[in-house]
Design an enzyme around this catalytic site. Structure first.
Site, PDB file in Angstrom:
ATOM      1  N   HIS A 114      -8.937   1.161   0.272  1.00  0.00           N
ATOM      2  CA  HIS A 114      -9.402   2.320  -0.558  1.00  0.00           C
ATOM      3  C   HIS A 114      -9.941   2.093  -1.906  1.00  0.00           C
ATOM      4  O   HIS A 114      -9.705   3.257  -2.377  1.00  0.00           O
ATOM      5  CB  HIS A 114      -9.299   3.327  -0.450  1.00  0.00           C
ATOM      6  CG  HIS A 114      -7.287   3.374  -0.581  1.00  0.00           C
ATOM      7  ND1 HIS A 114      -7.320   2.768  -2.294  1.00  0.00           N
ATOM      8  CD2 HIS A 114      -6.484   3.185   0.287  1.00  0.00           C
ATOM      9  CE1 HIS A 114      -6.002   2.917  -1.542  1.00  0.00           C
ATOM     10  NE2 HIS A 114      -4.887   2.998  -0.440  1.00  0.00           N
ATOM     11  N   ASP A 124      -7.721   4.428   6.349  1.00  0.00           N
ATOM     12  CA  ASP A 124      -6.708   4.911   5.640  1.00  0.00           C
ATOM     13  C   ASP A 124      -5.536   6.200   6.802  1.00  0.00           C
ATOM     14  O   ASP A 124      -5.417   7.307   6.337  1.00  0.00           O
ATOM     15  CB  ASP A 124      -6.690   5.593   4.012  1.00  0.00           C
ATOM     16  CG  ASP A 124      -4.694   5.334   3.780  1.00  0.00           C
ATOM     17  OD1 ASP A 124      -4.132   5.426   4.368  1.00  0.00           O
ATOM     18  OD2 ASP A 124      -5.374   5.743   2.340  1.00  0.00           O
ATOM     19  N   ASP A 138       0.828  -1.098  -0.299  1.00  0.00           N
ATOM     20  CA  ASP A 138       0.118   0.009   0.467  1.00  0.00           C
ATOM     21  C   ASP A 138       0.520   1.207   0.055  1.00  0.00           C
ATOM     22  O   ASP A 138       1.531   1.334   0.845  1.00  0.00           O
ATOM     23  CB  ASP A 138      -0.836   0.181   1.333  1.00  0.00           C
ATOM     24  CG  ASP A 138      -2.205   1.564   1.431  1.00  0.00           C
ATOM     25  OD1 ASP A 138      -2.368   1.482  -0.234  1.00  0.00           O
ATOM     26  OD2 ASP A 138      -1.812   2.277   2.129  1.00  0.00           O
ATOM     27  N   GLY A 188      -2.497  12.260   1.854  1.00  0.00           N
ATOM     28  CA  GLY A 188      -2.894  11.526   3.551  1.00  0.00           C
ATOM     29  C   GLY A 188      -3.727  12.194   4.494  1.00  0.00           C
ATOM     30  O   GLY A 188      -2.850  13.557   4.431  1.00  0.00           O
TER      31      GLY A 188
END
Ligand code: DOR
Ligand code: ZN
Length: 443
Positions: free
Chosen positions: A244, A317, A164, A336
């Site tokens: 996601h 996430d 990821d 992020g």
């Protein structure tokens, strides 16, 4: 820790009496007696054993402890932005009893020395069960498979693998990874992003990015990998988990794959349920995330898919970043956003309030399904006598205002600054040990 808790091996088991709570938000309030980490009694007016810690639930909703399949804890390597301790605190305060820590640390979690260290540190902190995710490929470089078997066999017993942050884009390598994972009985979680289609991309490809002059990340970059990996999983007789999911097209492909009997599961983030690319107008990189915030119709499709079970679960996430990595030019900023302490309220807002899910449904998408997907047997369990006491108490009526600096994370990159959140985590209980209560962690 509560006074009544004790250490069994390296894992604490506690005792607590929770008064007046409504399991799954249903029925009249009951009392829940927990002894030595297990639910011992459940009903009206349970007697309190001498000296036991008592939580007055005041009619709060009681859910199984939340399980996050997708957290970035940044340790080892970026302890300035998050540590296993600070991330565990954020998790406990957000209602979580288990989190999966992604492998894109420095050094990368591509060997059992790193994964076992993460696991041990999580145990020592003791606020939440921290399960390290192993990398699929050495150094996340997408060239050579990592020693998945060694990581699975280590103390951490790694059960989920992911590159990821990056996609395992080589189809042959992904095929081998799925075959190998099948043999080991572990899960591959894919960050679905065909890298050739997202070179230089910083925002969802659409009218907003075009107007703002931001390089676009097309839906097809995600969807082409989703369908490819579903076909690879089909042929290997393996399982694949899609991280996601962010587009309407991904929802259609997941529906198709499930109808074919392909063993594919998927998660959606709270930010893809709540936000869309209209947030980008200000060029504030707080809204930069990967995959990017999409359009209104993607958001609506994701909410419906989560309600229908086409998307299996919510995963945060949670991606802490230092201020200097977010407060800069949009193209330079890291993607992020923080997620652990705001996930449950966002699900309450986007799913419960409009009637797409009831609290039993929230238990399913935030606890039961994630636990099932990775095969945890002590999380996501029914609220019943004899079951492990991993529990979350929620007050659905009390709102709170998000302040990044007040969150437990060492970073403050929340896109929800000053936003009012419609539900509050009152307490979190891990094997009978109260880990968070009234907004404070207990150790
Ligand atoms: O927005 C993101 N941040 N997406 C990812 O895939 C990686 C993550 C990170 O590590 O910061
Ligand atoms: Zn990702």
């Amino acid at each position: 820790m509560t006074g009544a808790s004790q250490s069994v091996g390296s894992v604490a088991h506690g005792s607590v009496l929770i008064r007046s709570v409504r399991p799954y938000g249903e029925g009249d309030p009951v009392d829940v007696l927990v002894t030595d980490g297990e639910i011992a009694a459940l009903g009206a007016d349970v007697d309190a054993p001498d000296g036991i810690d008592v939580i007055d639930g005041d009619g709060a909703v009681l859910l199984p402890g939340l399980v996050d399949l997708h957290t970035h804890l940044r340790e080892p390597g970026r302890e300035d932005t998050e540590t296993i301790r600070s991330g565990s605190a954020a998790a406990a305060l957000g209602g979580y009893t288990a989190v999966f820590a992604m492998a894109n640390t420095a050094p990368v979690a591509d060997n059992s020395t790193v994964t076992d260290n993460v696991w041990r540190t999580g145990r020592e902190v003791g606020l939440v069960d921290v399960y390290p995710v192993g990398a699929v490929t050495v150094g996340l470089e997408g060239k050579q498979l990592a020693e998945m078997g060694m990581m699975a066999a280590g103390a951490a017993g790694v059960r989920m693998f992911s590159d990821d942050g990056k996609c395992v884009s080589d189809p042959l390598l992904m095929r081998r990874a799925l075959e190998y994972a099948k043999g080991l009985g572990v899960l591959i979680a894919q960050h679905a992003e065909e890298p050739r289609l997202t070179v230089g991309a910083v925002a969802h490809e659409g009218p907003t990015a075009a107007r703002l002059g931001l390089a676009g990340w097309p839906r097809a970059a995600e969807e082409s990998i989703v369908v490819r990996d579903a076909l690879l999983a089909r042929d290997a007789g393996a399982r694949v988990h899609i991280c996601h999911a962010s587009t309407e097209g991904t929802v259609s492909l997941l529906r198709w794959a499930k109808e074919q009997g392909i063993n594919v599961t998927a998660e959606v983030t709270p930010h893809h349920l709540l936000l869309d690319d209209s947030r980008l107008q200000t060029y504030d990189a707080i809204n930069k995330v990967n995959p990017p915030l999409r359009e209104e119709r993607d958001k609506i499709a994701l909410r419906q898919a989560l309600a229908d079970g086409i998307v299996d679960c919510v995963a945060t996430d949670h991606a802490p970043h230092a201020a200097q990595e977010k407060c800069c030019e949009f193209s330079q900023a890291k993607p992020g956003m923080l997620g652990l302490q705001t996930a449950l309220p966002i699900v309450a807002d986007t799913m419960v309030a409009p009637g797409l899910l009831d609290w039993r449904g929230v238990a399913r998408v935030m606890s039961e399904r994630p636990a099932e997907i990775v095969g945890l047997t002590d999380q996501g369990r029914p609220i019943a006598v004899g079951e492990p006491a991993n529990l979350t108490l929620i007050d659905p009526e009390t709102s709170w205002v998000v302040r990044g600096r007040d969150l437990a994370s060492l970073s403050a990159n929340t896109p929800y600054e000053a936003m009012s959140m419609p539900a509050t985590v009152v307490a979190t209980v891990l094997r009978g040990v109260v880990t968070a209560r009234d907004g404070q962690v207990t150790r």
